[in-house]
Scaffold this motif. Structure first.
Motif: not given
Lengths: 498, 255
Positions: B124-126, B139-152
């Motif tokens: 996270t935040a790296s 992307w099969t789960e685009p919004f879950a992936a965008i959330k992950e992009c935000h997390r990292v």
């Protein structure tokens, strides 16, 4: 450091197909309407829309002995079996047209055989094709026919054949007389500056009265010094018309990889290319050559042309340059431009990927060469896509394409459309006058020199209808568009999507 | 006078599963990114260049053949590029490109790994820059992936997702479609599977990312976690330059 001022602008830079003033549009406007759909011969000829008239033709021969590294046109390397099949298909297409009710009693008044390199056909093949054409259609007495060639794909035998069949103009793709630049273009090894000069001399000696020479600006490695030399050579040659084109690098072309990989020099910047263009203009126009379009020129004016009744007009009436333009309707070599471009006259397209305009329909022939051959050999016309030009679209077309000729005479426009051009487009014309891009007199709507010339494609596109606004120029590749359009075709013309 | 008719059937998003099933198909796509897709590739490079500072860590999500990260890594050698991809065929293609780049001593720092975009193998935040180039549409789960992009992504970092805009000007789509040649199926499939500006804005708001920007530029759509310059005008460092010339990197960095 690389800055925006020394980067080459090119056709495919984004967003390249449409730019609004004061950005300069550089898409080469050549067809209208642009809103193309599936189109069948049955649709084009379902009833007569256009009055009976003489017809011009464009015949496409998509073969080259040597394909240039950046050529964007529909072409193939010469392969004998394909050439033979294609030639038979062309003859069948000509035959089908000649029997069509729409063509009954119609005479051919002018023609252009382009490509590719049409003179890659052998002398007896050209003889056979042109003989067949002449056996199926009546040609007017002063019908002028142009054929494209390169300096290495035409010889005395072919020239004899062409003269025999009334081909009175050869457009020669010289591009430059500089041998290193020719190599960067990927021209055949045998194509040198010296060879080009010899070919021009041969054509002149054989009796080709009208030789046109194509030049290119923006070639990799081209400098102002090399260009000055090309312009100097041009004016010493026995040619009476010439055109200048911008060099185009398509992504994925051999030229593209050559430049990107550092194997080929970069192209001149857009500013340098513009300087070459203005230099060229000043040189030719101040030596009594006349402008036909912003990139096509003729002359120099002679007593012979005067005697033929050729008229000119000042392209810079408010200035003191004395530069002149050609009134295309007064010259047999150019009146087909008036006929097709601003009278919405008939143009018969022959060959794969050829464009035509018949019975108020702009159309494209099947661009896939094998499908084209099959269609033509089965006795069908090969129209694949296009657009019907209703009365309003024809009024637009006459200015979109007519202004490529730099001037549209109001009397001509009224004779064609029954209405004055200013009455149709008052706001658009006022806006262009306000921007100092055109001038309007009692006589004509004229593109202003030099500013309007610089913005010529913006000027032409001003007259696109709402249905065509912000659409790209159609291309043979547009058939891909058809497969994705909201309304696909019916079985009647399913060949387009086969 | 007739108004413009709708040209393409793009009103509704039609998601298609990842169409790249073979390495050969991925190699073809790889070539496309260097030819018919060269303009958006250059555009994305221009957007990312200002963030390619020394020691910066960049993560490419759905890196396809890895060519964009490899090009950036060769130009910005003090940055660290990490690419993830779910498609094994693309990973094989990426490996080929990485081997070739190393054979030529390209000098960049680049690594890659298989990963699910909805569970990125990154702390996270790296990461300074999280980016995706023309892959969001598959992307099969685009919004879950965008959330992950935000997390990292680091709080002062940036997320940039570059894709096609389904609501792009139809004239522009027509123009590009003319130059896609045999790849028109791939192009229009991706276009139909892409989002409109409004759709993405609405979905980002649901993720409490309503302050992210969604911009349409030509036929492309650019999502950024903060305001950045995404313009691309005629006369930018061009597609016709010698790509091995160091001047390109200097210009991009200055821009």
């Amino acid at each position: 450091m690389t800055t925006t001022s020394n980067i080459t602008r090119n056709f495919l830079d984004t967003p390249s197909y449409w730019r609004d003033y004061p950005d300069r549009d550089i898409e080469f406007v050549r067809w209208y309407p642009c809103d193309v759909r599936l189109l069948s011969p049955e649709q084009v000829f379902r009833r007569r829309f256009a009055p009976k008239q003489d017809v011009s033709f464009y015949m496409h021969i998509p073969f080259c002995n040597q394909v240039c590294t950046s050529c964007p046109y529909n072409k193939f390397n010469t392969r004998n079996t394909l050439v033979e099949r294609y030639r038979e298909a062309l003859k069948n297409e000509i035959d089908t047209y000649s029997k069509h009710a729409y063509m009954n009693g119609v005479k051919v008044s002018s023609g252009y055989i382009g490509g590719g390199t049409p003179t890659t056909l052998r002398a007896h093949e050209l003889d056979d094709l042109l003989s067949f054409f002449k056996s199926r259609f009546e040609f007017t007495n002063r019908c002028s026919i142009t054929i494209e060639s390169t300096p290495v794909d035409i010889d005395e035998r072919k020239t004899e054949v062409l003269l025999k069949h009334g081909v009175d103009r050869v457009s020669l793709g010289v591009q430059t007389f500089s041998d290193p630049l020719l190599r960067h273009l990927g021209r055949a090894r045998a194509h040198t500056g010296e060879k080009a000069a010899q070919t021009i001399e041969m054509l002149h000696r054989m009796g080709i009265e009208n030789i046109c020479l194509d030049y290119m600006i923006g070639i990799p490695g081209q400098t102002m010094k090399l260009w000055e030399e090309d312009v100097r050579i041009l004016m010493q040659l026995p040619v009476n018309s010439f055109s200048v084109y911008n060099y185009l690098v398509l992504p994925g072309s051999e030229a593209f990889f050559g430049i990107q990989g550092g194997l080929t020099p970069i192209c001149p910047t857009s500013q340098a290319a513009d300087q070459m263009y203005w230099y060229f203009l000043d040189q030719v126009l101040s030596n009594r050559y006349v402008a036909v379009t912003y990139n096509d020129f003729g002359g120099p004016m002679s007593k012979e042309w005067d005697d033929l009744g050729v008229k000119t007009y000042p392209i810079d009436p408010q200035g003191n340059t004395g530069y002149m333009g050609l009134d295309t309707s007064t010259f047999y070599l150019t009146d087909h431009l008036t006929h097709v471009w601003y009278e919405c006259g008939d143009l018969m397209a022959l060959g794969s990927g050829g464009y035509g305009f018949l019975n108020h329909h702009m159309y494209l022939n099947e661009p896939n060469i094998n499908r084209y051959v099959d269609l033509a050999n089965s006795g069908k016309l090969t129209m694949t896509m296009g657009s019907y030009a209703d009365e309003h679209e024809r009024r637009c077309r006459s200015l979109v394409l007519g202004l490529k000729l730099l001037r549209v005479k109001r009397a001509d426009y009224k004779r064609t459309h029954g209405v004055d051009l200013y009455d149709v487009f008052p706001d658009k014309i006022d806006d262009l006058i306000e921007k100092d891009l055109v001038s309007l007199t009692d006589d004509a709507l004229q593109v202003k020199f030099k500013k309007g010339w610089f913005y010529i494609d913006n000027v032409c596109k001003t007259f696109y209808s709402d249905a065509n606004y912000r659409l790209p120029q159609p291309s043979p590749a547009s058939t891909e568009i058809l497969k994705w359009q909201v309304r696909n075709g019916t079985e009647e013309f399913a060949h387009a999507t086969a | 006078m007739q108004p413009r008719r709708r040209i393409f059937d793009l009103e509704q998003r039609v998601f298609r599963k990842d169409p790249f099933e073979t390495v050969e198909h991925c190699r073809t796509y790889d070539l496309d990114t260097r030819t018919s897709m060269i303009i958006p590739t250059q555009h994305m490079m221009k957007i990312l260049a200002p963030f390619c500072r020394p020691k910066a860590k960049l993560l490419e999500v759905g890196a396809s053949s890895g060519i964009l990260s490899l090009r950036l890594a060769s130009l910005f050698r003090e940055c660290e590029f990490f690419a993830v991809e779910t498609n094994d065929a693309f990973l094989a293609s990426m490996r080929e490109n990485a081997i070739f780049a190393n054979l030529l001593n390209y000098g960049g720092k680049f690594s890659y790994e298989w990963a699910r975009y909805s569970r990125l193998p990154v702390a996270t935040a790296s990461v300074d820059v999280v980016f995706a180039f023309c892959s969001l549409n598959r992307w099969t789960e685009p919004f879950a992936a965008i959330k992950e992009c935000h997390r990292v992504c680091k709080p002062d970092g940036v997320v940039v997702l570059y894709d096609l805009a389904r609501d792009a000007d139809e004239g522009m789509i027509s123009f590009v479609l003319q130059y896609t040649g045999a790849n028109h199926e791939q192009f229009m499939g991706a276009m139909r599977s892409s989002f409109s500006v409004e759709e993405l804005q609405a979905e980002l708001a649901k993720l409490s990312l309503g302050d992210w920007r969604v911009t349409r530029e030509g036929i492309n759509l650019i999502v950024s976690s903060r305001e950045i310059d995404v313009s691309f005008t005629v006369g930018e460092p061009g597609i016709y330059d010698n790509i091995f010339a160091p001047a390109w990197a200097e210009a991009a960095a200055v821009a």
